[in-house]
Each structure stands twice: as structure tokens, then as C-alpha cells.
Enzyme design. Structure first.
Site, PDB file in Angstrom:
ATOM      1  CG  HIS A 106      57.636  29.631  18.773  1.00 59.63           C
ATOM      2  ND1 HIS A 106      57.843  30.980  18.849  1.00 59.63           N
ATOM      3  CD2 HIS A 106      58.619  29.133  17.992  1.00 59.63           C
ATOM      4  CE1 HIS A 106      58.913  31.286  18.129  1.00 59.63           C
ATOM      5  NE2 HIS A 106      59.397  30.183  17.595  1.00 59.63           N
ATOM      6  CG  ASP A 109      55.591  31.863  21.521  1.00 59.78           C
ATOM      7  OD1 ASP A 109      56.597  31.724  22.234  1.00 59.78           O
ATOM      8  OD2 ASP A 109      55.626  31.953  20.272  1.00 59.78           O
ATOM      9  CD  GLU A 237      62.759  32.159  10.927  1.00 58.39           C
ATOM     10  OE1 GLU A 237      61.552  31.926  11.133  1.00 58.39           O
ATOM     11  OE2 GLU A 237      63.447  32.898  11.653  1.00 58.39           O
ATOM     12  CD  GLU A 273      64.762  36.440  12.055  1.00 56.01           C
ATOM     13  OE1 GLU A 273      63.813  35.651  12.209  1.00 56.01           O
ATOM     14  OE2 GLU A 273      65.468  36.851  12.984  1.00 56.01           O
ATOM     15  CG  HIS A 276      67.815  34.280  10.819  1.00 59.41           C
ATOM     16  ND1 HIS A 276      66.804  33.350  10.893  1.00 59.41           N
ATOM     17  CD2 HIS A 276      67.903  34.821  12.060  1.00 59.41           C
ATOM     18  CE1 HIS A 276      66.297  33.331  12.116  1.00 59.41           C
ATOM     19  NE2 HIS A 276      66.945  34.228  12.838  1.00 59.41           N
ATOM     20  CG  ASP A 301      60.457  35.692  10.752  1.00 60.07           C
ATOM     21  OD1 ASP A 301      59.265  35.698  10.379  1.00 60.07           O
ATOM     22  OD2 ASP A 301      60.885  34.944  11.644  1.00 60.07           O
ATOM     23  CG  ASP A 312      68.976  36.899  15.496  1.00 60.12           C
ATOM     24  OD1 ASP A 312      68.626  37.914  14.875  1.00 60.12           O
ATOM     25  OD2 ASP A 312      68.288  35.861  15.565  1.00 60.12           O
TER      26      ASP A 312
HETATM   27  C1  XUL Z   1      65.140  32.778  15.942  1.00 63.13           C
HETATM   28  C2  XUL Z   1      63.931  33.014  15.149  1.00 63.13           C
HETATM   29  C3  XUL Z   1      62.698  32.283  15.555  1.00 63.13           C
HETATM   30  C4  XUL Z   1      61.896  31.789  14.410  1.00 63.13           C
HETATM   31  C5  XUL Z   1      60.744  30.901  14.793  1.00 63.13           C
HETATM   32  O1  XUL Z   1      66.264  33.448  15.528  1.00 63.13           O
HETATM   33  O2  XUL Z   1      63.929  33.800  14.234  1.00 63.13           O
HETATM   34  O3  XUL Z   1      61.948  33.108  16.368  1.00 63.13           O
HETATM   35  O4  XUL Z   1      61.367  32.843  13.677  1.00 63.13           O
HETATM   36  O5  XUL Z   1      61.100  29.847  15.592  1.00 63.13           O
HETATM   37 CO    CO Z   2      62.468  34.398  12.840  1.00 64.13          CO
END
Ligand code: XUL
Ligand code: CO
Length: 441
Positions: A106, A109, A237, A273, A276, A301, A312
Site C-alpha cells: 500500500h 507501507d 478484493e 483472500e 475473507h 491473498d 480475520d
Molecule cells: C484486509 C486486507 C488488505 C488488502 C489490501 O483484510 O486483506 O490487506 O489485501 O488492502
Molecule cells: Co488481503
């Protein structure tokens, strides 16, 4: 090649090598053999493993109930640019020692956000130049870039969906800078995770207007990126909740519907992800299947949740059975379209040794590699595929085929129903499918 800055941060740890499954060395791969060919591609090409800059180099072990437990030298520095350069040095040392090719970031970061917009812009440009040099010297690449439009208090009511237009414009300004950095660093994909795009209560929310704003925001981001020469995927995402009660990109099906509604389906794909998916009450496999069917399986992810915890937890993957089921879909759909496998996972608060982050990534890579090997065997050497096909064989010829081709109307179906009054039950063979899977793990 190991890439070092002025200081070596992970002293005593060299390049991680593949030693095979009999190895007892916790700092070696047992299944991930980067150059081994599986189903026509090397493991390196299948996975494009990436590390998450935020968790691996931004975290310090703190949680809601306690302070930092992991005291990394780059996090202890006060001056933002010096700290950011040290963090980049540590990241490149780590990635090169792992033998991975990619990382994800990001904007903030890379460097701490400034006191105002102008200062943030300057800091980002400085760090983009610094990282670009490290990229040229090492061959390490960026799988995806993103923008953190979640953490700053200005986004507490959302970024693209904020009811205050000034905040929406500010988010757009931030995403523009992140896209500029993405293009300068030749990043392959750009991710939108809408952590605050949603609501805490519908009582104060005009959902239709917020969704239209999000659509407009993404259209403009896409057009800006393309106008600047960005050729990669934009990725959504999905996540159903956390931090919000409800997030608009709830799951793959919802996100794909949204993208189609706003005419974004050609430029956008999905970044799935694992944790998620499970928060949305789906399996990882389900989400992969939904995205693959729409030609939108962009990136992964990789992490996992905890069976007992409903949040999470973002732990490193270690469930071979779950990932094998996922790899069956991955292989059958032709893999990821432009993306890779990013370890969006964090070591636990109590993992405080410098080697722990290596052990975590090795375990994750080995889980995926072992699952890929098993899935390939299941597809090529077991009756799995033929059993699945057999279940649908009544559609391969005769009336079934005509139905699939749209040649039968409801009166035709009525006539067939009348002719076939007695229907023999066909077993779904679930336990057989499950035991075939287990035999190859
Ligand atoms: C949050 C998450 C983030 C995204 C990118 O749950 O997964 O880190 O991958 O913003
Ligand atoms: Co993520």
C-alpha cells in the site's frame, strides 16, 4: 542473489533452498521447488509468490490489548525517510533470501503518510525512486500496489463512498499518487480493497448513492490509469465485513455483479483472500470457482482463519486439504490471470524470533506446492475427472444435449417427463470423491 543494504537484518539466515520432503531443516523448502515443472509450468510461474509489505515489515505484534512484542530495527527509527529506506532494505533482503520474485504494497507501507497532502506526495516520490533502484539491481518485482484509504481518521465514514464529497476527492487524489507510484515501479496489478466502503448502520446510509459513487470513482481511476499507460489488471478484493458491519464488495458474486453493472468487467478481476472467503461463510474453493467461471480469477491473498474465531486472523496457510481442493480449481481453470499468490498473513504476536517470518513463509509456500502436486495427480491419475463427467453424461447425447443447446421448449420437456415416469436415483458419490482427494494428499 541476496540483496543487502547497509545493514544485514536477518543475520545467520542464508538463501532458503529446496531440500525435499525428507529434510528436517525448518529453514528449507520441503515441497516448493521453484524450477520443478508441474502441469506444464514451473512452480515459480504457477504461484508468483509475493510477500505483503504491511504485515511482514509494518507489523510489530501489537494488538487491541497489548503493545509491540516484535522490535524490528526499521520500526524503531524516528525519521520517516530513514525508517522507510531501512524497511525497504529489510524487505529486499528478506525476499531475496526467500528466493521469491514479488512483493505487494500500500502507498503508506512504503513510507509514513505526511502531515499534509504535499508532504505525503514528496515522501512517496522519494521512496518510489529508492525502491526503483533496488528493483533494477535485484530483479525483484511488484505483484500489486494499492492505496490505504482505510486507516486515516478522515476515512472513518468511507473513502469513495464517504457522504462528504471532499473526502471522496481526497481519496481520489491519494489513489492517483498510488497509481503513479505503481506505474513508475512497473507493478503488474492494482488492488482496491474497500475496507471502509460499506456501512455500520443502514439508518444513516443511502446505499444506492454510495454504490454509484464507488462505481464512478473506479471508472475514473481506471481511465486515469489507462491514460498513463497502466496495462495490468485492476483487482477488487472482496470481504464481507471487518472493519465495517457490512462491506459492499461482500464476496466474489457480489463484486462481479457490481463490476458488470458499472461496465468495469473488462479491466477488473478479483483478488480472492482465503480468510475473507470464510468470513463470507464460503469456502476458498467456492470463491475461486465463482471468479474462474466469469473469467475473473485474477490473484490470491493466501492466509487462513481459525475455525473457532469469527474474525480475520490472517494466519499463514497450513491446511493441505483445503488448498488441494483450491488447486483443483486453479489448475482446471488455467491458473491466475496476471496475478499471483500473495501471503497476506501475519506471524502471531508471540512469534518474536527473526527466523519466525521465514518459517511462516516457507510453511505457506510448501502448503501450496504440496497441494499443487496432489491436485495434479488427482486430475491426471485418479478417476476424479471421469466421475465428475459421468454425473452429467445424460447431457452429452440425445434430449439432454438438445436441452443444453436450447432446442427443447417446456412442452418438449413435459412430454419427456411423461414418458419417463420412473426415474432411477443416481448416487452423488460424495464420500468417494472425498476419499479420492485424501488418497493423494
Ligand atoms: C484486509 C486486507 C488488505 C488488502 C489490501 O483484510 O486483506 O490487506 O489485501 O488492502
Ligand atoms: Co488481503
Amino acid at each position: 542473489m541476496i540483496v543487502l543494504g547497509d545493514v544485514e537484518y536477518y543475520k545467520g539466515i542464508g538463501k532458503i533452498e529446496y531440500e525435499g520432503k525428507e529434510s528436517d531443516n525448518p529453514l528449507a523448502f520441503r515441497y516448493y521447488n521453484p524450477d520443478q515443472i508441474v502441469a506444464g509450468k514451473t512452480m515459480r510461474e504457477h504461484f508468483k509468490f509475493a510477500i505483503s509489505y504491511w504485515y511482514s515489515f509494518g507489523g510489530n505484534g501489537s494488538d487491541l490489548f497489548g503493545d509491540a512484542t516484535q522490535h524490528f530495527a526499521w520500526n524503531e527509527m524516528r525519521e520517516p525517510i530513514l525508517a522507510a529506506k531501512a524497511r525497504a532494505d529489510a524487505a529486499f533482503e528478506f525476499i531475496s533470501k526467500m528466493g521469491f520474485d514479488y512483493f505487494c504494497f500500500h502507498d503508506y507501507d512504503l513510507v509514513q503518510e505526511g502531515k499534509n497532502f504535499g508532504q505525503s506526495e514528496l515522501r512517496l516520490v522519494t521512496m518510489t525512486e529508492y525502491i526503483n533502484k533496488k528493483i533494477s539491481n535485484s530483479g525483484i518485482k511488484v505483484l500489486w500496489g494499492s492505496s490505504n484509504c482505510v486507516s486515516n481518521p478522515r476515512y472513518m465514514n468511507g473513502a469513495a463512498t464517504n457522504p462528504d464529497f471532499k473526502v471522496v476527492a481526497r481519496a481520489a487524489g491519494q489513489v492517483k499518487l498510488a497509481l503513479d507510484a505503481t506505474i513508475a515501479l512497473k507493478v503488474e496489478n492494482y488492488v482496491f480493497w474497500g475496507g471502509r466502503e460499506g456501512y455500520m448502520t443502514l439508518l444513516n446510509t443511502d446505499m444506492k448513492r454510495e454504490l454509484d459513487h464507488m462505481g464512478q470513482f473506479l471508472i475514473q481511476a481506471r481511465d486515469y490509469g489507462r491514460s498513463q499507460g497502466f496495462k495490468g489488471n485492476f483487482l477488487i478484493e472482496p470481504k464481507p465485513m471487518e472493519p465495517l458491519k457490512h462491506q459492499y464488495d461482500f464476496d466474489c458474486a457480489t463484486a462481479i455483479g457490481f463490476l458488470r453493472e458499472y461496465g468495469l468487467e473488462k479491466d477488473f478481476k478479483i483478488n480472492i483472500e482465503v480468510n475473507h472467503a470464510t468470513l463470507a461463510q464460503h469456502t476458498f474453493q467456492h470463491e475461486l470457482e465463482v471468479a474462474a467461471q466469469s473469467g475473473m480469477l485474477g490473484s490470491i491473498d493466501a492466509n487462513r482463519g481459525d475455525y473457532q474465531n469469527g474474525w480475520d486472523t490472517s494466519q499463514f496457510p497450513n491446511n493441505v486439504q483445503e488448498i488441494t481442493e483450491a488447486m483443483l480449481i486453479f489448475l482446471k481453470s488455467g491458473g491466475l490471470q496476471g496475478g499471483g499468490v500473495n501471503f497476506d498473513a501475519k506471524i502471531r504476536r508471540s512469534s518474536t524470533d527473526m527466523e519466525d517470518i521465514f518459517i511462516a513463509h516457507i510453511g505457506g509456500a510448501d502448503t501450496f506446492a504440496r497441494a499443487l502436486l496432489a491436485a495434479e495427480k488427482i486430475i491426471t491419475s485418479s478417476p476424479y475427472e471421469s466421475l465428475r463427467q459421468q454425473r452429467y453424461s445424460s447431457f452429452d447425447t440425445g434430449s439432454g444435449k438438445e436441452f443444453e443447446e436450447g432446442k427443447l421448449n417446456f412442452n418438449d420437456l413435459y412430454a419427456i417427463a411423461k414418458e419417463n415416469d420412473e426415474i432411477e436415483l443416481q448416487s452423488g458419490k460424495q464420500e468417494l470423491f472425498e476419499s479420492i482427494l485424501n488418497r493423494y494428499l
